[in-house]
Design a protein around this motif. Structure first.
Motif, PDB file in Angstrom:
ATOM      1  N   LEU A   1      -2.476   5.725   9.275  1.00  0.00           N
ATOM      2  CA  LEU A   1      -1.514   5.975   8.209  1.00  0.00           C
ATOM      3  C   LEU A   1      -0.117   5.495   8.609  1.00  0.00           C
ATOM      4  O   LEU A   1       0.654   5.040   7.757  1.00  0.00           O
ATOM      5  CB  LEU A   1      -1.497   7.464   7.842  1.00  0.00           C
ATOM      6  CG  LEU A   1      -0.603   7.857   6.676  1.00  0.00           C
ATOM      7  CD1 LEU A   1      -0.905   7.047   5.423  1.00  0.00           C
ATOM      8  CD2 LEU A   1      -0.717   9.348   6.414  1.00  0.00           C
TER       9      LEU A   1
ATOM     10  N   TYR B   1      -7.968  -4.829   0.807  1.00  0.00           N
ATOM     11  CA  TYR B   1      -6.702  -4.482   1.445  1.00  0.00           C
ATOM     12  C   TYR B   1      -6.553  -5.225   2.763  1.00  0.00           C
ATOM     13  O   TYR B   1      -7.519  -5.700   3.350  1.00  0.00           O
ATOM     14  CB  TYR B   1      -6.588  -2.971   1.669  1.00  0.00           C
ATOM     15  CG  TYR B   1      -7.629  -2.392   2.604  1.00  0.00           C
ATOM     16  CD1 TYR B   1      -7.354  -2.196   3.957  1.00  0.00           C
ATOM     17  CD2 TYR B   1      -8.882  -2.029   2.139  1.00  0.00           C
ATOM     18  CE1 TYR B   1      -8.303  -1.657   4.809  1.00  0.00           C
ATOM     19  CE2 TYR B   1      -9.835  -1.484   2.978  1.00  0.00           C
ATOM     20  CZ  TYR B   1      -9.539  -1.301   4.316  1.00  0.00           C
ATOM     21  OH  TYR B   1     -10.487  -0.778   5.158  1.00  0.00           O
TER      22      TYR B   1
ATOM     23  N   CYS C   1       1.415  -4.107   4.581  1.00  0.00           N
ATOM     24  CA  CYS C   1       0.135  -3.432   4.336  1.00  0.00           C
ATOM     25  C   CYS C   1      -0.074  -3.513   2.830  1.00  0.00           C
ATOM     26  O   CYS C   1       0.671  -2.909   2.063  1.00  0.00           O
ATOM     27  CB  CYS C   1       0.175  -1.982   4.807  1.00  0.00           C
ATOM     28  SG  CYS C   1       0.306  -1.822   6.599  1.00  0.00           S
TER      29      CYS C   1
ATOM     30  N   VAL D   1       0.869   2.089   7.233  1.00  0.00           N
ATOM     31  CA  VAL D   1       1.318   2.088   5.844  1.00  0.00           C
ATOM     32  C   VAL D   1       2.724   2.668   5.744  1.00  0.00           C
ATOM     33  O   VAL D   1       3.585   2.131   5.044  1.00  0.00           O
ATOM     34  CB  VAL D   1       0.323   2.866   4.955  1.00  0.00           C
ATOM     35  CG1 VAL D   1       0.865   3.041   3.540  1.00  0.00           C
ATOM     36  CG2 VAL D   1      -1.035   2.170   4.940  1.00  0.00           C
TER      37      VAL D   1
ATOM     38  N   VAL E   1       0.704   5.707   0.381  1.00  0.00           N
ATOM     39  CA  VAL E   1      -0.064   6.728   1.099  1.00  0.00           C
ATOM     40  C   VAL E   1      -1.326   7.096   0.327  1.00  0.00           C
ATOM     41  O   VAL E   1      -2.404   7.222   0.901  1.00  0.00           O
ATOM     42  CB  VAL E   1       0.813   7.970   1.390  1.00  0.00           C
ATOM     43  CG1 VAL E   1      -0.029   9.118   1.923  1.00  0.00           C
ATOM     44  CG2 VAL E   1       1.918   7.609   2.382  1.00  0.00           C
TER      45      VAL E   1
ATOM     46  N   ASP F   1      -3.060   5.202  -1.604  1.00  0.00           N
ATOM     47  CA  ASP F   1      -4.014   4.102  -1.438  1.00  0.00           C
ATOM     48  C   ASP F   1      -4.774   4.251  -0.127  1.00  0.00           C
ATOM     49  O   ASP F   1      -5.982   4.041  -0.068  1.00  0.00           O
ATOM     50  CB  ASP F   1      -3.297   2.750  -1.439  1.00  0.00           C
ATOM     51  CG  ASP F   1      -2.588   2.453  -2.738  1.00  0.00           C
ATOM     52  OD1 ASP F   1      -3.079   2.868  -3.810  1.00  0.00           O
ATOM     53  OD2 ASP F   1      -1.529   1.795  -2.674  1.00  0.00           O
ATOM     54  N   PHE F   2      -4.045   4.597   0.915  1.00  0.00           N
ATOM     55  CA  PHE F   2      -4.665   4.789   2.228  1.00  0.00           C
ATOM     56  C   PHE F   2      -5.769   5.840   2.142  1.00  0.00           C
ATOM     57  O   PHE F   2      -6.885   5.626   2.621  1.00  0.00           O
ATOM     58  CB  PHE F   2      -3.596   5.208   3.241  1.00  0.00           C
ATOM     59  CG  PHE F   2      -4.139   5.529   4.600  1.00  0.00           C
ATOM     60  CD1 PHE F   2      -4.315   4.529   5.537  1.00  0.00           C
ATOM     61  CD2 PHE F   2      -4.474   6.832   4.944  1.00  0.00           C
ATOM     62  CE1 PHE F   2      -4.818   4.817   6.797  1.00  0.00           C
ATOM     63  CE2 PHE F   2      -4.973   7.136   6.195  1.00  0.00           C
ATOM     64  CZ  PHE F   2      -5.156   6.118   7.125  1.00  0.00           C
ATOM     65  N   HIS F   3      -5.472   6.952   1.511  1.00  0.00           N
ATOM     66  CA  HIS F   3      -6.467   8.027   1.395  1.00  0.00           C
ATOM     67  C   HIS F   3      -7.651   7.604   0.528  1.00  0.00           C
ATOM     68  O   HIS F   3      -8.796   7.953   0.827  1.00  0.00           O
ATOM     69  CB  HIS F   3      -5.810   9.302   0.876  1.00  0.00           C
ATOM     70  CG  HIS F   3      -4.841   9.889   1.863  1.00  0.00           C
ATOM     71  ND1 HIS F   3      -5.212  10.320   3.122  1.00  0.00           N
ATOM     72  CD2 HIS F   3      -3.506  10.087   1.778  1.00  0.00           C
ATOM     73  CE1 HIS F   3      -4.153  10.769   3.765  1.00  0.00           C
ATOM     74  NE2 HIS F   3      -3.107  10.635   2.973  1.00  0.00           N
TER      75      HIS F   3
ATOM     76  N   PHE G   1      -4.054  -4.520   6.313  1.00  0.00           N
ATOM     77  CA  PHE G   1      -3.038  -3.732   7.010  1.00  0.00           C
ATOM     78  C   PHE G   1      -2.599  -4.544   8.219  1.00  0.00           C
ATOM     79  O   PHE G   1      -3.420  -4.929   9.061  1.00  0.00           O
ATOM     80  CB  PHE G   1      -3.596  -2.391   7.501  1.00  0.00           C
ATOM     81  CG  PHE G   1      -3.927  -1.396   6.427  1.00  0.00           C
ATOM     82  CD1 PHE G   1      -3.560  -1.582   5.104  1.00  0.00           C
ATOM     83  CD2 PHE G   1      -4.604  -0.248   6.754  1.00  0.00           C
ATOM     84  CE1 PHE G   1      -3.869  -0.653   4.126  1.00  0.00           C
ATOM     85  CE2 PHE G   1      -4.917   0.701   5.791  1.00  0.00           C
ATOM     86  CZ  PHE G   1      -4.549   0.503   4.470  1.00  0.00           C
TER      87      PHE G   1
ATOM     88  N   ALA H   1       0.836  -1.198   0.000  1.00  0.00           N
ATOM     89  CA  ALA H   1       0.000   0.000   0.000  1.00  0.00           C
ATOM     90  C   ALA H   1       0.869   1.245   0.000  1.00  0.00           C
ATOM     91  O   ALA H   1       1.941   1.274   0.616  1.00  0.00           O
ATOM     92  CB  ALA H   1      -0.919   0.006   1.212  1.00  0.00           C
TER      93      ALA H   1
ATOM     94  N   HIS I   1      -8.031   2.977  10.977  1.00  0.00           N
ATOM     95  CA  HIS I   1      -7.124   3.084   9.844  1.00  0.00           C
ATOM     96  C   HIS I   1      -6.016   4.070  10.207  1.00  0.00           C
ATOM     97  O   HIS I   1      -6.267   5.268  10.353  1.00  0.00           O
ATOM     98  CB  HIS I   1      -7.886   3.541   8.605  1.00  0.00           C
ATOM     99  CG  HIS I   1      -8.810   2.508   8.080  1.00  0.00           C
ATOM    100  ND1 HIS I   1      -9.969   2.146   8.715  1.00  0.00           N
ATOM    101  CD2 HIS I   1      -8.724   1.741   6.977  1.00  0.00           C
ATOM    102  CE1 HIS I   1     -10.569   1.203   8.014  1.00  0.00           C
ATOM    103  NE2 HIS I   1      -9.839   0.936   6.960  1.00  0.00           N
TER     104      HIS I   1
END
Length: 157
Positions: free
Chosen positions: A39, A61, A49, A42, A14, A16-18, A63, A12, A37
């Motif tokens: 950050l 996904y 992750c 990640v 950053v 992707d996280f958003h 994590f 993953a 979740h």
């Protein structure tokens, strides 16, 4: 990168996280789990992750990270509403187990609320042992705690 069902699974980023947070209801429905979740997972544990990405976005996904005692801990795993029932969750778990194993994990662990019957059934189908632990997540917060040794072979689970 692992390619499964034509969908690549990769670490993953950053962005992707958003995107996951922006599409949160597609993974979690009415449950608001955005506060879980992190950050930092990640950023600090990027190799464990993972996201399954297709041309129409992130399909699922996982994590997680590896603890100093060799436990691959799955913090969150989710598949998008249009990817459920395809086996993607099992493939994400396999990819996580392989990544965690490269970092010295010998076992896997995850937790969920005792009311999350779907998650409990999913983890049991993967061969996890399940134990109910009172006050696991604070006073009055009983959780289902899952453990299993590696390797994880979903073809036999």
């Amino acid at each position: 990168m692992i390619i499964t069902m034509g969908i690549p699974i990769s670490p993953a980023q950053v962005g992707d996280f958003h995107q996951i947070l922006a599409d949160h209801p597609r993974y979690w429905g009415e449950r608001d789990l955005r506060s879980l979740h992190l950050l930092a997972l990640v950023q600090e544990f990027g190799s464990t992750c993972l996201v399954a990405r297709s041309e129409d976005g992130i399909r699922g996904y996982v994590f997680g990270f590896v603890t100093p005692d060799g436990t691959g801990y799955v913090h969150l795993i989710a598949t998008r509403d249009d990817a459920r029932g395809t086996g993607l969750g099992r493939r994400l778990y396999t990819a996580f187990a392989e990544a965690a194993g490269r970092h010295g994990a010998r076992r896997l662990k995850a937790i969920t609320s005792i009311g999350n019957t779907g998650s409990i059934a999913f983890h049991r189908s993967l061969g996890f042992d399940t134990k109910t632990v009172d006050d696991y997540d604070g006073r009055g917060r009983t959780m289902a705690v899952f453990h299993r040794d590696l390797p994880l072979d979903v073809s036999r689970s």
